[in-house]
Design an enzyme around this catalytic site. Structure first.
Site, PDB file in Angstrom:
ATOM      1  CG  HIS A  15      -1.834   1.246   1.282  1.00  0.00           C
ATOM      2  ND1 HIS A  15      -2.072   1.805   2.405  1.00  0.00           N
ATOM      3  CD2 HIS A  15      -2.444   1.628   0.454  1.00  0.00           C
ATOM      4  CE1 HIS A  15      -3.035   2.558   2.275  1.00  0.00           C
ATOM      5  NE2 HIS A  15      -3.603   2.380   0.813  1.00  0.00           N
ATOM      6  CG  HIS A  57      -2.856   9.483   0.027  1.00  0.00           C
ATOM      7  ND1 HIS A  57      -3.982   9.842   1.069  1.00  0.00           N
ATOM      8  CD2 HIS A  57      -4.259   8.221  -0.195  1.00  0.00           C
ATOM      9  CE1 HIS A  57      -4.888   9.442   1.398  1.00  0.00           C
ATOM     10  NE2 HIS A  57      -4.939   7.852   0.376  1.00  0.00           N
TER      11      HIS A  57
END
Length: 185
Positions: A15, A57
């Site tokens: 991730h 992100h």
């Protein structure tokens, strides 16, 4: 003597790379995820003011709002803090031949850029493109029809997945739960 049955295992994805050991969403984190045995990784893509697909992100990075600033300005600010940023084409050119990619589009406007980048450097181990943004999901099927690509909608969570070059291989590797509450991707 019979041979042992083939062992199926889940696809292992880091991730945002190996973010416990390197800064998340960086080439270093992605490389480390592969070194640690992952098949690939999930990465997040945002659009800069000059339409560059930045791997990032959060909407703000080092005090700058990504969508309001040019890539080179954000990259320079990151360098002052000792960080190294990259774009989607950078990731593809370096890792498309050895990593499965889960490319998450964080904002609208990345659909055509992503399709073009994937056409130019298609990941050899497979990929999918996903998003949690309804506007992006609404645009992807139209882009896909014009690009002759295939998407699949997950009824559990509503995310849409782009079936990559080795989707059938991925499907054989994954044991998808038939439970209605299985929504963790």
């Amino acid at each position: 003597m019979t041979s042992p049955p083939s062992v199926k295992r889940p696809l292992l994805l880091g991730h945002r790379g190996a973010r416990r050991y390197a800064p998340e969403n960086t080439l270093a984190a992605f490389e480390l995820a592969l070194e640690h045995g992952c098949d690939g990784f999930e990465l997040d893509v945002r659009l800069t003011a000059d339409s560059q697909p930045l791997i990032c992100h959060d909407p703000k990075l080092f005090g700058l709002t990504v969508e309001e600033n040019a890539f080179e300005l954000v990259r320079a600010r990151a360098a002052l803090k000792g960080a190294s940023l990259c774009r989607l084409p950078d990731v593809l050119s370096r890792l498309a031949n050895r990593a499965f990619l889960d490319i998450e589009l964080k904002v609208p406007g990345l659909e055509e850029i992503t399709i073009a980048a994937l056409r130019q450097t298609p990941p050899q181990r497979g990929y999918f493109v996903s998003s949690n943004v309804p506007e992006v999901l609404a645009r992807l099927p139209e882009k896909v029809r014009s690009a002759y690509e295939r998407f699949q909608l997950c009824p559990g969570c509503g995310r849409i997945y782009w079936e990559g070059t080795h989707y059938e291989r991925l499907r054989r590797l994954l044991e998808v739960s038939a439970q209605p509450d299985a929504q963790d991707h």
